[in-house]
Design an enzyme around this catalytic site. Structure first.
Site, PDB file in Angstrom:
ATOM      1  CB  SER A  40      -0.938  -0.008   1.211  1.00 52.35           C
ATOM      2  OG  SER A  40      -0.214   0.112   2.416  1.00 52.35           O
ATOM      3  CG  HIS A 154      -1.027  -5.425   4.246  1.00 52.20           C
ATOM      4  ND1 HIS A 154      -0.562  -4.629   5.251  1.00 52.20           N
ATOM      5  CD2 HIS A 154      -0.466  -4.948   3.112  1.00 52.20           C
ATOM      6  CE1 HIS A 154       0.246  -3.692   4.747  1.00 52.20           C
ATOM      7  NE2 HIS A 154       0.307  -3.868   3.454  1.00 52.20           N
ATOM      8  CD  GLU A 163      -0.402  -1.792   9.001  1.00 47.50           C
ATOM      9  OE1 GLU A 163       0.126  -1.316  10.038  1.00 47.50           O
ATOM     10  OE2 GLU A 163       0.101  -1.719   7.879  1.00 47.50           O
ATOM     11  CD  GLU A 204       2.284  -5.113   7.738  1.00 46.95           C
ATOM     12  OE1 GLU A 204       1.763  -4.699   8.792  1.00 46.95           O
ATOM     13  OE2 GLU A 204       2.791  -4.367   6.888  1.00 46.95           O
ATOM     14  CG  ASP A 242      -1.793   2.034   8.539  1.00 48.07           C
ATOM     15  OD1 ASP A 242      -2.525   2.906   8.018  1.00 48.07           O
ATOM     16  OD2 ASP A 242      -0.764   1.591   8.002  1.00 48.07           O
ATOM     17  CD  GLU A 283       0.727   3.968   9.677  1.00 46.42           C
ATOM     18  OE1 GLU A 283       1.027   3.412  10.761  1.00 46.42           O
ATOM     19  OE2 GLU A 283       1.132   3.552   8.587  1.00 46.42           O
ATOM     20  CG  ASP A 310       2.653   4.942   5.696  1.00 47.43           C
ATOM     21  OD1 ASP A 310       3.688   5.216   5.086  1.00 47.43           O
ATOM     22  OD2 ASP A 310       2.147   3.788   5.642  1.00 47.43           O
ATOM     23  CE  LYS A 335       5.499   1.990   5.785  1.00 45.30           C
ATOM     24  NZ  LYS A 335       4.271   2.153   4.949  1.00 45.30           N
ATOM     25  CG  HIS A 363       6.934  -3.855   9.228  1.00 50.37           C
ATOM     26  ND1 HIS A 363       6.327  -5.076   9.344  1.00 50.37           N
ATOM     27  CD2 HIS A 363       5.937  -2.927   9.395  1.00 50.37           C
ATOM     28  CE1 HIS A 363       5.032  -4.911   9.555  1.00 50.37           C
ATOM     29  NE2 HIS A 363       4.778  -3.628   9.601  1.00 50.37           N
ATOM     30  CE  LYS A 386       3.213   0.583  10.165  1.00 53.21           C
ATOM     31  NZ  LYS A 386       1.869   0.726   9.555  1.00 53.21           N
TER      32      LYS A 386
END
Ligand code: PGA
Ligand code: ZN
Length: 416
Positions: A40, A154, A163, A204, A242, A283, A310, A335, A363, A386
Protein backbone atom coordinates in the site's frame (compact mmCIF):
# COMPACT_ATOMS: atom_id res chain seq x y z
CA UNK A 1 37.13 1.83 1.98
CA UNK A 2 34.55 -0.25 0.14
CA UNK A 3 36.28 -3.10 -1.72
CA UNK A 4 33.23 -4.56 -3.38
CA UNK A 5 29.44 -4.71 -3.63
CA UNK A 6 27.24 -7.59 -4.66
CA UNK A 7 23.46 -7.57 -5.03
CA UNK A 8 21.51 -10.79 -5.53
CA UNK A 9 17.84 -11.24 -6.41
CA UNK A 10 16.26 -13.10 -3.47
CA UNK A 11 12.69 -13.50 -2.17
CA UNK A 12 10.83 -11.28 0.27
CA UNK A 13 8.28 -12.54 2.79
CA UNK A 14 5.49 -12.48 0.18
CA UNK A 15 7.51 -14.58 -2.23
CA UNK A 16 8.27 -11.64 -4.49
CA UNK A 17 11.79 -10.77 -5.64
CA UNK A 18 13.86 -8.27 -3.71
CA UNK A 19 17.56 -7.49 -3.25
CA UNK A 20 20.13 -8.79 -0.79
CA UNK A 21 23.19 -6.54 -0.87
CA UNK A 22 26.60 -7.61 0.44
CA UNK A 23 29.32 -5.03 0.98
CA UNK A 24 32.93 -6.15 1.33
CA UNK A 25 35.46 -4.03 3.17
CA UNK A 26 39.14 -3.78 2.26
CA UNK A 27 40.01 -6.01 5.24
CA UNK A 28 37.76 -8.76 3.86
CA UNK A 29 34.91 -8.41 6.37
CA UNK A 30 31.40 -8.25 4.92
CA UNK A 31 28.03 -6.76 5.91
CA UNK A 32 24.59 -7.43 4.41
CA UNK A 33 21.29 -5.66 3.92
CA UNK A 34 17.87 -6.97 2.85
CA UNK A 35 15.55 -4.58 0.99
CA UNK A 36 11.88 -4.28 2.07
CA UNK A 37 8.94 -3.62 -0.27
CA UNK A 38 5.47 -2.17 0.34
CA UNK A 39 2.04 -3.03 -1.08
CA UNK A 40 0.00 0.00 0.00
CA UNK A 41 2.54 2.51 -1.22
CA UNK A 42 2.18 6.28 -1.22
CA UNK A 43 2.26 7.89 -4.66
CA UNK A 44 5.17 10.16 -3.71
CA UNK A 45 7.47 7.36 -2.52
CA UNK A 46 10.88 6.71 -4.05
CA UNK A 47 10.51 4.32 -6.97
CA UNK A 48 11.47 0.64 -6.89
CA UNK A 49 13.10 -0.54 -10.08
CA UNK A 50 11.35 -3.71 -11.34
CA UNK A 51 12.29 -5.48 -14.57
CA UNK A 52 8.87 -5.53 -16.21
CA UNK A 53 9.76 -8.79 -17.97
CA UNK A 54 6.45 -10.72 -17.99
CA UNK A 55 8.28 -14.04 -18.33
CA UNK A 56 9.92 -13.67 -14.91
CA UNK A 57 7.98 -13.16 -11.66
CA UNK A 58 5.11 -11.47 -13.57
CA UNK A 59 7.37 -8.53 -14.33
CA UNK A 60 8.42 -8.10 -10.70
CA UNK A 61 12.05 -9.27 -11.08
CA UNK A 62 14.83 -7.02 -9.80
CA UNK A 63 17.73 -8.09 -12.03
CA UNK A 64 18.16 -4.58 -13.42
CA UNK A 65 18.35 -3.12 -9.90
CA UNK A 66 20.86 -5.82 -8.95
CA UNK A 67 22.81 -5.01 -12.11
CA UNK A 68 22.96 -1.35 -11.11
CA UNK A 69 24.50 -2.29 -7.75
CA UNK A 70 26.96 -4.73 -9.30
CA UNK A 71 27.89 -2.33 -12.10
CA UNK A 72 27.45 1.42 -11.85
CA UNK A 73 27.16 1.76 -8.05
CA UNK A 74 30.08 -0.58 -7.39
CA UNK A 75 32.24 1.37 -9.88
CA UNK A 76 31.20 4.61 -8.21
CA UNK A 77 31.90 3.59 -4.60
CA UNK A 78 34.80 1.15 -4.60
CA UNK A 79 38.31 2.29 -3.82
CA UNK A 80 37.17 5.72 -2.61
CA UNK A 81 37.34 7.11 0.89
CA UNK A 82 34.08 8.21 2.53
CA UNK A 83 34.05 9.89 5.92
CA UNK A 84 30.55 8.77 6.92
CA UNK A 85 27.22 7.42 5.71
CA UNK A 86 26.12 10.93 4.69
CA UNK A 87 29.00 11.11 2.20
CA UNK A 88 28.08 7.75 0.68
CA UNK A 89 24.39 8.71 0.44
CA UNK A 90 25.23 12.07 -1.16
CA UNK A 91 27.23 10.25 -3.82
CA UNK A 92 24.34 7.85 -4.50
CA UNK A 93 21.78 10.66 -4.71
CA UNK A 94 23.94 12.69 -7.11
CA UNK A 95 24.65 9.68 -9.29
CA UNK A 96 20.98 8.75 -9.54
CA UNK A 97 20.10 12.36 -10.37
CA UNK A 98 16.31 11.89 -10.19
CA UNK A 99 14.06 13.14 -7.38
CA UNK A 100 12.60 9.63 -6.86
CA UNK A 101 15.70 7.42 -7.32
CA UNK A 102 13.94 5.99 -10.34
CA UNK A 103 17.05 5.66 -12.49
CA UNK A 104 19.21 3.43 -10.28
CA UNK A 105 16.15 2.19 -8.34
CA UNK A 106 15.29 3.06 -4.75
CA UNK A 107 15.57 -0.66 -3.96
CA UNK A 108 19.18 -0.68 -5.21
CA UNK A 109 20.07 2.59 -3.49
CA UNK A 110 18.51 1.81 -0.10
CA UNK A 111 20.16 -1.62 0.03
CA UNK A 112 23.58 -0.08 -0.57
CA UNK A 113 22.91 2.72 1.91
CA UNK A 114 21.84 0.28 4.66
CA UNK A 115 24.87 -1.95 4.02
CA UNK A 116 27.18 1.08 4.04
CA UNK A 117 25.79 2.24 7.41
CA UNK A 118 26.47 -1.24 8.78
CA UNK A 119 30.02 -1.06 7.38
CA UNK A 120 30.70 2.21 9.21
CA UNK A 121 29.35 0.74 12.44
CA UNK A 122 31.61 -2.28 12.00
CA UNK A 123 34.63 -0.09 11.33
CA UNK A 124 33.81 1.99 14.42
CA UNK A 125 33.38 -1.24 16.39
CA UNK A 126 29.93 -0.09 17.49
CA UNK A 127 26.49 -1.65 17.40
CA UNK A 128 24.49 -0.20 14.49
CA UNK A 129 22.15 1.73 16.78
CA UNK A 130 25.06 3.54 18.38
CA UNK A 131 26.58 4.48 15.03
CA UNK A 132 23.23 5.80 13.73
CA UNK A 133 22.44 7.88 16.83
CA UNK A 134 22.23 11.60 15.99
CA UNK A 135 24.35 13.88 18.20
CA UNK A 136 22.59 14.81 21.44
CA UNK A 137 19.86 12.17 21.11
CA UNK A 138 19.43 9.63 23.90
CA UNK A 139 18.88 6.09 22.68
CA UNK A 140 15.68 4.40 23.80
CA UNK A 141 13.88 1.08 23.35
CA UNK A 142 10.65 1.72 21.40
CA UNK A 143 7.11 0.60 22.23
CA UNK A 144 6.39 -2.24 19.79
CA UNK A 145 3.13 -1.96 17.85
CA UNK A 146 2.10 -5.52 17.03
CA UNK A 147 -0.17 -5.78 14.02
CA UNK A 148 -2.53 -8.55 15.09
CA UNK A 149 -5.43 -8.19 12.63
CA UNK A 150 -4.75 -7.63 8.92
CA UNK A 151 -7.13 -6.35 6.26
CA UNK A 152 -7.01 -4.08 3.24
CA UNK A 153 -4.43 -5.04 0.63
CA UNK A 154 -2.53 -7.15 3.18
CA UNK A 155 -5.16 -9.88 3.46
CA UNK A 156 -7.81 -11.50 1.23
CA UNK A 157 -10.64 -10.88 3.75
CA UNK A 158 -13.30 -8.20 3.38
CA UNK A 159 -12.04 -5.96 6.20
CA UNK A 160 -11.24 -2.51 4.76
CA UNK A 161 -8.96 -1.22 7.51
CA UNK A 162 -5.46 -2.52 6.92
CA UNK A 163 -3.91 -2.80 10.40
CA UNK A 164 -5.12 -3.26 13.97
CA UNK A 165 -2.18 -3.05 16.33
CA UNK A 166 -1.69 -3.59 20.05
CA UNK A 167 0.86 -1.40 21.83
CA UNK A 168 2.03 -2.32 25.36
CA UNK A 169 2.61 1.33 26.24
CA UNK A 170 2.42 0.61 29.95
CA UNK A 171 4.87 -2.32 29.96
CA UNK A 172 7.89 -1.90 32.27
CA UNK A 173 10.43 -3.05 29.66
CA UNK A 174 10.80 -4.04 26.04
CA UNK A 175 10.92 -7.76 26.80
CA UNK A 176 7.79 -7.49 28.95
CA UNK A 177 6.14 -5.60 26.08
CA UNK A 178 7.00 -8.44 23.71
CA UNK A 179 5.56 -10.92 26.20
CA UNK A 180 2.34 -8.89 26.44
CA UNK A 181 2.12 -8.75 22.63
CA UNK A 182 2.58 -12.49 22.26
CA UNK A 183 0.13 -13.32 25.08
CA UNK A 184 -2.58 -11.05 23.67
CA UNK A 185 -1.98 -12.53 20.21
CA UNK A 186 -2.51 -16.02 21.62
CA UNK A 187 -5.67 -14.94 23.46
CA UNK A 188 -6.96 -13.33 20.27
CA UNK A 189 -6.38 -16.50 18.26
CA UNK A 190 -8.42 -18.47 20.81
CA UNK A 191 -11.21 -15.91 20.78
CA UNK A 192 -11.42 -15.79 16.99
CA UNK A 193 -11.50 -19.53 16.72
CA UNK A 194 -14.14 -19.82 19.51
CA UNK A 195 -16.31 -17.46 17.47
CA UNK A 196 -15.87 -19.55 14.35
CA UNK A 197 -13.50 -17.26 12.48
CA UNK A 198 -10.56 -18.57 10.48
CA UNK A 199 -7.18 -17.85 12.07
CA UNK A 200 -5.07 -17.77 8.92
CA UNK A 201 -2.56 -14.95 8.68
CA UNK A 202 -2.19 -11.87 6.50
CA UNK A 203 1.03 -10.45 5.06
CA UNK A 204 2.23 -8.97 8.36
CA UNK A 205 1.39 -11.99 10.50
CA UNK A 206 -1.90 -10.75 11.94
CA UNK A 207 -5.08 -12.80 11.72
CA UNK A 208 -7.33 -12.14 8.74
CA UNK A 209 -10.89 -12.92 9.86
CA UNK A 210 -13.92 -12.23 7.67
CA UNK A 211 -15.19 -9.29 9.72
CA UNK A 212 -16.77 -6.21 8.11
CA UNK A 213 -16.88 -3.52 10.76
CA UNK A 214 -13.65 -2.16 12.24
CA UNK A 215 -15.48 -1.64 15.55
CA UNK A 216 -16.10 -5.38 15.83
CA UNK A 217 -12.35 -5.98 15.59
CA UNK A 218 -11.72 -3.34 18.28
CA UNK A 219 -14.16 -5.13 20.59
CA UNK A 220 -12.34 -8.43 20.06
CA UNK A 221 -9.00 -6.77 20.79
CA UNK A 222 -10.22 -5.33 24.08
CA UNK A 223 -11.53 -8.78 25.06
CA UNK A 224 -8.23 -10.43 24.14
CA UNK A 225 -6.17 -7.85 26.04
CA UNK A 226 -8.34 -8.37 29.12
CA UNK A 227 -8.34 -12.14 28.82
CA UNK A 228 -4.55 -12.16 28.62
CA UNK A 229 -4.48 -10.31 31.95
CA UNK A 230 -3.62 -6.78 30.83
CA UNK A 231 -5.41 -3.47 31.22
CA UNK A 232 -6.74 -2.04 27.94
CA UNK A 233 -5.37 1.50 27.62
CA UNK A 234 -2.24 3.58 27.84
CA UNK A 235 -1.39 2.29 31.30
CA UNK A 236 -1.46 -1.26 29.90
CA UNK A 237 -1.97 -2.36 26.31
CA UNK A 238 -3.39 0.30 23.98
CA UNK A 239 -4.64 -0.02 20.41
CA UNK A 240 -3.28 1.65 17.27
CA UNK A 241 -4.92 1.68 13.86
CA UNK A 242 -3.59 1.99 10.34
CA UNK A 243 -6.69 2.07 8.15
CA UNK A 244 -4.45 2.98 5.15
CA UNK A 245 -7.38 5.01 3.89
CA UNK A 246 -5.81 5.86 0.51
CA UNK A 247 -6.63 2.27 -0.46
CA UNK A 248 -10.40 2.57 0.11
CA UNK A 249 -10.89 6.17 -0.98
CA UNK A 250 -12.47 6.39 -4.42
CA UNK A 251 -13.90 9.50 -6.07
CA UNK A 252 -13.52 11.44 -2.85
CA UNK A 253 -15.49 8.96 -0.74
CA UNK A 254 -14.29 6.39 1.77
CA UNK A 255 -15.76 2.93 1.16
CA UNK A 256 -16.03 1.14 4.50
CA UNK A 257 -18.01 -2.12 4.29
CA UNK A 258 -21.26 -1.10 2.56
CA UNK A 259 -21.00 2.58 3.46
CA UNK A 260 -19.70 5.52 1.44
CA UNK A 261 -18.32 8.16 3.79
CA UNK A 262 -17.05 11.72 3.41
CA UNK A 263 -13.91 12.92 5.18
CA UNK A 264 -16.04 14.45 7.92
CA UNK A 265 -18.02 11.21 8.31
CA UNK A 266 -14.70 9.41 8.75
CA UNK A 267 -13.55 11.92 11.36
CA UNK A 268 -16.83 11.40 13.27
CA UNK A 269 -16.37 7.66 13.04
CA UNK A 270 -12.81 7.88 14.43
CA UNK A 271 -13.97 10.18 17.19
CA UNK A 272 -16.57 7.61 18.22
CA UNK A 273 -13.97 4.83 18.12
CA UNK A 274 -11.57 6.80 20.27
CA UNK A 275 -14.33 7.48 22.78
CA UNK A 276 -15.39 3.85 23.04
CA UNK A 277 -12.10 1.94 22.65
CA UNK A 278 -8.54 2.54 23.91
CA UNK A 279 -7.28 3.70 20.49
CA UNK A 280 -4.25 5.88 21.07
CA UNK A 281 -2.88 6.29 17.53
CA UNK A 282 -4.39 6.43 14.03
CA UNK A 283 -2.19 6.25 10.94
CA UNK A 284 -3.41 7.25 7.48
CA UNK A 285 -6.94 7.75 8.76
CA UNK A 286 -7.60 9.75 5.60
CA UNK A 287 -6.22 9.48 2.07
CA UNK A 288 -2.90 10.96 1.01
CA UNK A 289 -4.55 13.48 -1.33
CA UNK A 290 -7.10 14.65 1.26
CA UNK A 291 -5.02 17.43 2.85
CA UNK A 292 -8.07 19.48 3.84
CA UNK A 293 -9.53 16.44 5.59
CA UNK A 294 -6.20 15.83 7.34
CA UNK A 295 -6.15 19.40 8.62
CA UNK A 296 -9.66 19.01 10.07
CA UNK A 297 -8.82 15.57 11.48
CA UNK A 298 -5.76 17.01 13.22
CA UNK A 299 -7.75 19.92 14.62
CA UNK A 300 -10.50 17.64 15.96
CA UNK A 301 -8.56 14.64 17.26
CA UNK A 302 -4.96 15.88 17.39
CA UNK A 303 -5.09 17.00 21.01
CA UNK A 304 -6.12 13.50 22.15
CA UNK A 305 -4.81 11.06 19.58
CA UNK A 306 -1.56 10.51 17.73
CA UNK A 307 -2.27 11.03 14.00
CA UNK A 308 0.47 9.42 11.96
CA UNK A 309 1.18 10.30 8.33
CA UNK A 310 2.48 7.42 6.22
CA UNK A 311 1.26 7.67 2.59
CA UNK A 312 0.77 11.36 3.36
CA UNK A 313 4.43 12.04 4.25
CA UNK A 314 6.42 9.15 2.73
CA UNK A 315 9.45 9.82 5.01
CA UNK A 316 10.22 12.85 2.86
CA UNK A 317 11.77 15.75 4.84
CA UNK A 318 10.22 18.33 2.50
CA UNK A 319 6.72 16.85 2.80
CA UNK A 320 7.07 16.54 6.59
CA UNK A 321 7.97 20.25 6.64
CA UNK A 322 4.92 21.04 4.50
CA UNK A 323 2.64 19.07 6.85
CA UNK A 324 4.09 20.91 9.84
CA UNK A 325 3.35 24.15 8.13
CA UNK A 326 -0.23 23.20 7.33
CA UNK A 327 -0.95 21.50 10.68
CA UNK A 328 -1.78 18.19 9.04
CA UNK A 329 -0.91 15.13 11.19
CA UNK A 330 1.12 15.23 14.41
CA UNK A 331 3.43 12.27 13.89
CA UNK A 332 5.34 10.61 11.06
CA UNK A 333 5.71 7.00 10.02
CA UNK A 334 9.32 6.30 9.02
CA UNK A 335 10.26 3.82 6.29
CA UNK A 336 13.77 3.77 4.82
CA UNK A 337 12.71 2.68 1.36
CA UNK A 338 10.09 5.41 0.99
CA UNK A 339 12.89 7.95 0.62
CA UNK A 340 15.76 5.64 -0.32
CA UNK A 341 18.77 6.49 1.88
CA UNK A 342 19.66 6.26 5.57
CA UNK A 343 20.74 9.91 5.63
CA UNK A 344 17.47 11.26 4.23
CA UNK A 345 15.53 9.02 6.64
CA UNK A 346 17.44 10.52 9.58
CA UNK A 347 16.80 13.97 8.14
CA UNK A 348 13.03 13.37 7.92
CA UNK A 349 13.13 12.25 11.56
CA UNK A 350 15.10 15.33 12.57
CA UNK A 351 12.59 17.68 10.94
CA UNK A 352 9.68 16.01 12.76
CA UNK A 353 11.50 15.67 16.07
CA UNK A 354 12.55 19.31 16.20
CA UNK A 355 8.92 20.33 15.70
CA UNK A 356 7.86 18.13 18.60
CA UNK A 357 6.28 15.42 16.49
CA UNK A 358 6.27 11.79 17.52
CA UNK A 359 7.58 9.24 15.06
CA UNK A 360 7.12 5.53 14.50
CA UNK A 361 9.77 3.51 12.65
CA UNK A 362 8.18 0.91 10.38
CA UNK A 363 8.75 -2.27 8.41
CA UNK A 364 7.07 -2.88 5.02
CA UNK A 365 4.48 -5.56 4.29
CA UNK A 366 7.10 -7.27 2.11
CA UNK A 367 10.09 -7.89 4.39
CA UNK A 368 13.30 -9.83 4.78
CA UNK A 369 15.09 -11.12 7.87
CA UNK A 370 17.03 -7.82 8.01
CA UNK A 371 16.74 -6.05 11.39
CA UNK A 372 18.06 -2.58 10.49
CA UNK A 373 14.87 -0.82 11.61
CA UNK A 374 15.19 -2.12 15.17
CA UNK A 375 18.53 -0.30 15.46
CA UNK A 376 17.15 2.78 13.72
CA UNK A 377 14.30 3.07 16.22
CA UNK A 378 16.66 2.68 19.19
CA UNK A 379 19.23 5.11 17.75
CA UNK A 380 16.76 7.92 17.20
CA UNK A 381 15.09 7.52 20.58
CA UNK A 382 11.72 7.92 18.86
CA UNK A 383 9.92 5.58 21.24
CA UNK A 384 7.81 3.67 18.72
CA UNK A 385 8.19 0.86 16.16
CA UNK A 386 5.78 -1.25 14.16
CA UNK A 387 7.04 -4.42 12.58
CA UNK A 388 4.08 -6.75 12.37
CA UNK A 389 2.67 -9.51 14.52
CA UNK A 390 4.63 -11.29 17.23
CA UNK A 391 4.77 -14.16 14.71
CA UNK A 392 6.42 -14.95 11.34
CA UNK A 393 10.20 -14.96 11.12
CA UNK A 394 10.71 -11.72 9.22
CA UNK A 395 8.60 -9.78 11.81
CA UNK A 396 9.90 -11.56 14.91
CA UNK A 397 13.51 -10.96 13.78
CA UNK A 398 13.10 -7.24 14.54
CA UNK A 399 11.48 -7.78 17.93
CA UNK A 400 14.17 -10.30 18.81
CA UNK A 401 16.87 -7.82 17.82
CA UNK A 402 15.29 -5.29 20.22
CA UNK A 403 15.32 -7.89 23.00
CA UNK A 404 19.03 -8.45 22.35
CA UNK A 405 19.77 -4.72 22.39
CA UNK A 406 17.89 -4.50 25.69
CA UNK A 407 19.84 -7.41 27.15
CA UNK A 408 23.19 -5.89 26.15
CA UNK A 409 22.74 -2.63 28.00
CA UNK A 410 20.57 -0.50 30.16
CA UNK A 411 18.46 1.63 27.83
CA UNK A 412 15.14 3.14 28.90
CA UNK A 413 11.92 1.75 27.39
CA UNK A 414 8.80 3.55 26.27
CA UNK A 415 7.26 6.52 24.53
CA UNK A 416 9.20 9.78 24.63
P1 PGA B 1 3.03 -1.35 3.06
O1 PGA B 1 2.09 -1.20 4.32
O2 PGA B 1 4.38 -1.78 3.49
O3 PGA B 1 2.30 -2.39 2.23
O4 PGA B 1 3.05 -0.01 2.37
C1 PGA B 1 2.53 -0.70 5.54
C2 PGA B 1 1.79 0.53 5.94
O5 PGA B 1 0.86 1.00 5.24
O6 PGA B 1 2.10 1.09 6.99
ZN1 ZN C 1 0.59 2.79 6.80
Amino acid sequence: TIAGLKAVEVLDSRGRPTLAVTLRLADGRTVRAGVPSGASTGSREAVELRDGDPHRYSGQGVLRAAGNVNGEIQDLLTGRHFADIAAVDRTLIEADATSTKARLGANAVVGVSMAAARAFALLADQPLWRYLAPAGIAARLPVPHFNVVNGGVHAPNRLDFQEFMIAPVGAPSLSEAVRAGAEVYTALRRRLSDKGYATGLGDEGGFAPEIDAPEDVLGLLVDAITEAGYRPGRDGVAIALDPAASEFCRDGLYHVATEKLTSDDMIDRYEAMVRRYPVWSIEDGLAEGDWDGWIRLTERLGPRVQLVGDDLLVTNPAIVAEALDRHAANAALIKLNQIGTVTETLEAMRVGREAGWAQMVSHRSGETEDTFIADLAVATGCGQIKTGAPARGERVAKYNRLIEIEAAGSLPYGLT
